[in-house]
Motif scaffolding. Structure first.
Motif, PDB file in Angstrom:
ATOM      1  N   VAL A  55       4.219  -3.103  -4.048  1.00  0.00           N
ATOM      2  CA  VAL A  55       4.128  -1.788  -4.677  1.00  0.00           C
ATOM      3  C   VAL A  55       4.617  -0.696  -3.728  1.00  0.00           C
ATOM      4  CG1 VAL A  55       2.527  -0.051  -5.582  1.00  0.00           C
ATOM      5  CG2 VAL A  55       2.295  -2.443  -6.277  1.00  0.00           C
ATOM      6  N   THR A  56       4.224  -0.783  -2.459  1.00  0.00           N
ATOM      7  CA  THR A  56       4.658   0.212  -1.473  1.00  0.00           C
ATOM      8  C   THR A  56       6.179   0.192  -1.311  1.00  0.00           C
ATOM      9  OG1 THR A  56       2.569   0.018  -0.261  1.00  0.00           O
ATOM     10  CG2 THR A  56       4.433   0.981   0.911  1.00  0.00           C
ATOM     11  N   MET A  59       7.785   1.599  -4.661  1.00  0.00           N
ATOM     12  CA  MET A  59       7.623   3.053  -4.789  1.00  0.00           C
ATOM     13  C   MET A  59       8.389   3.786  -3.692  1.00  0.00           C
ATOM     14  SD  MET A  59       3.623   3.297  -5.960  1.00  0.00           S
ATOM     15  CE  MET A  59       3.719   5.056  -6.300  1.00  0.00           C
ATOM     16  N   ALA A  62      11.911   3.835  -4.829  1.00  0.00           N
ATOM     17  CA  ALA A  62      12.046   4.755  -5.963  1.00  0.00           C
ATOM     18  C   ALA A  62      12.075   6.207  -5.513  1.00  0.00           C
ATOM     19  CB  ALA A  62      10.894   4.545  -6.939  1.00  0.00           C
ATOM     20  N   SER A  63      11.454   6.482  -4.378  1.00  0.00           N
ATOM     21  CA  SER A  63      11.396   7.865  -3.891  1.00  0.00           C
ATOM     22  C   SER A  63      12.602   8.246  -3.037  1.00  0.00           C
ATOM     23  CB  SER A  63      10.122   8.084  -3.063  1.00  0.00           C
ATOM     24  OG  SER A  63      10.159   7.319  -1.863  1.00  0.00           O
ATOM     25  N   VAL A 248       5.398   8.609  -7.232  1.00  0.00           N
ATOM     26  CA  VAL A 248       6.055   7.738  -6.261  1.00  0.00           C
ATOM     27  C   VAL A 248       5.692   8.098  -4.824  1.00  0.00           C
ATOM     28  CG1 VAL A 248       7.982   7.206  -7.781  1.00  0.00           C
ATOM     29  CG2 VAL A 248       8.126   9.182  -6.240  1.00  0.00           C
ATOM     30  N   THR A 249       5.158   9.304  -4.613  1.00  0.00           N
ATOM     31  CA  THR A 249       4.780   9.699  -3.253  1.00  0.00           C
ATOM     32  C   THR A 249       3.271   9.838  -3.091  1.00  0.00           C
ATOM     33  OG1 THR A 249       5.048  12.049  -3.811  1.00  0.00           O
ATOM     34  CG2 THR A 249       6.959  10.896  -2.881  1.00  0.00           C
ATOM     35  N   ASN A 254      -0.423   4.894  -5.347  1.00  0.00           N
ATOM     36  CA  ASN A 254      -0.080   3.628  -4.703  1.00  0.00           C
ATOM     37  C   ASN A 254      -1.260   2.663  -4.756  1.00  0.00           C
ATOM     38  OD1 ASN A 254       1.043   1.623  -3.177  1.00  0.00           O
ATOM     39  ND2 ASN A 254       1.592   2.903  -1.449  1.00  0.00           N
TER      40      ASN A 254
END
Length: 306
Positions: A55-56, A59, A62-63, A248-249, A254
């Motif tokens: 996931v980290t 994301m 994605a950022s 995403v941030t 998260n």
């Protein structure tokens, strides 16, 4: 004998076999699940770690700003790679535990009239560890072959799809029944495979339909398990978007997505364990149909008592 004991060694028809499986779950769900969680505690922790890395990494990617010359504070690809590696290892280990634990549990259940001791379950697994590892490695090779065959049949409309599903149910049943043979009959790899093959094709139609029905029902159980966290995550995402929160941030986002993904994987893995429990029920049913040992012993015991 345990008062809630459900005899699995009966010559039941298809519907009665399905009903026996759910009666077994009804009576033993709490005890089975508590032992299951105890045996999979380390795997669950590592699975959460793998979920966090995946996931980290996702994301983080994605950022990123992919415009020329633009980048954020690091490359998150390593998180995805590390998470994928850990996840594959955990899924392999968990599959080994699922098949072994469920098969040992069912064999212990039948041998001791419903009384299952955790110590005995673990001892049975240790005693057959060599056979189990060889079986899993063989299974990986066979499933690679199945994957290649599935790709070929994917180009055939409708019929190819039916063949794919049929092969999937057939392989699952074959491995499930063979694993039960290891623990119930204390057989080596070749003998277990031979018995699993014999049971699968001697009751071919019953085995295929059983796999289809159990697959659908276990999928429903899995969806029920993940419905609550899925609903919570959905509500969180909705209100976050309404509040213009950058998901995403966000560290909290998260954490939420990590736990959600981990719960999804855990539900999938637990469903696999329940499937092996179902094939344990089927194994004893087919065994009795072929050998008629339990019924014959009951008749002989009645003659002795009289």
């Amino acid at each position: 004998m345990n008062k809630t004991y459900i005899e699995l060694r009966n010559r039941n028809d298809f519907g009665e076999t399905i009903n026996t499986y759910f009666l077994f779950l009804k009576q033993n769900f709490k005890h089975y699940t508590s032992l299951y969680l105890r045996y999979n505690a380390v795997s669950i922790i590592l699975l959460i770690v793998a979920s966090y890395l995946l996931v980290t990494g996702f994301m983080g990617l994605a950022s990123r700003d992919f415009r020329f010359g633009m980048n954020n504070d690091g490359d998150h690809t390593i998180y995805l790679i590390a998470g994928a590696i850990v996840l594959v290892l955990i899924l392999f280990i968990t599959a080994l535990i699922n098949y072994s634990f469920s098969s040992s549990y069912m064999a212990e259940y039948v041998d001791n009239g419903g009384h299952v001791a955790s110590k005995n379950v673990w001892q049975n697994i240790k005693r057959n560890m060599g056979t189990i590892i060889l079986f899993i490695l063989l299974g990986i090779g066979i499933y690679i072959g199945y994957f290649i065959v599935s790709i070929i049949f994917a180009f055939i409309p409708l019929i190819g799809m039916l063949i794919q599903y049929g092969l999937s149910f057939l392989l699952t049943a074959f491995f499930g029944l063979s694993f039960m043979s290891i623990f119930s009959g204390n057989k080596g790899l070749s003998d277990a495979l031979a018995e699993g093959w014999s049971f699968t094709f001697s009751s071919f139609l019953k085995v295929i339909l059983f796999g289809l029905v159990i697959g659908i029902l276990n999928l429903m159980i899995t969806m029920l398990i993940i419905s609550i966290p899925g609903f919570i995550i959905g509500i969180y995402v909705y209100f976050s978007l309404e509040s213009n929160v950058d998901l995403v941030t966000s560290v909290f986002a998260n954490m939420v997505f990590t736990l959600g993904f981990a719960l999804f994987l855990l539900a999938f893995i637990y469903s696999q364990a329940l499937t092996q429990v179902a094939y344990g029920v089927l194994y004893f049913n087919i065994f009795e149909e072929k050998h008629n040992i339990f019924l014959r012993n009951k008749i002989e015991q009645i003659g002795i008592d009289e």
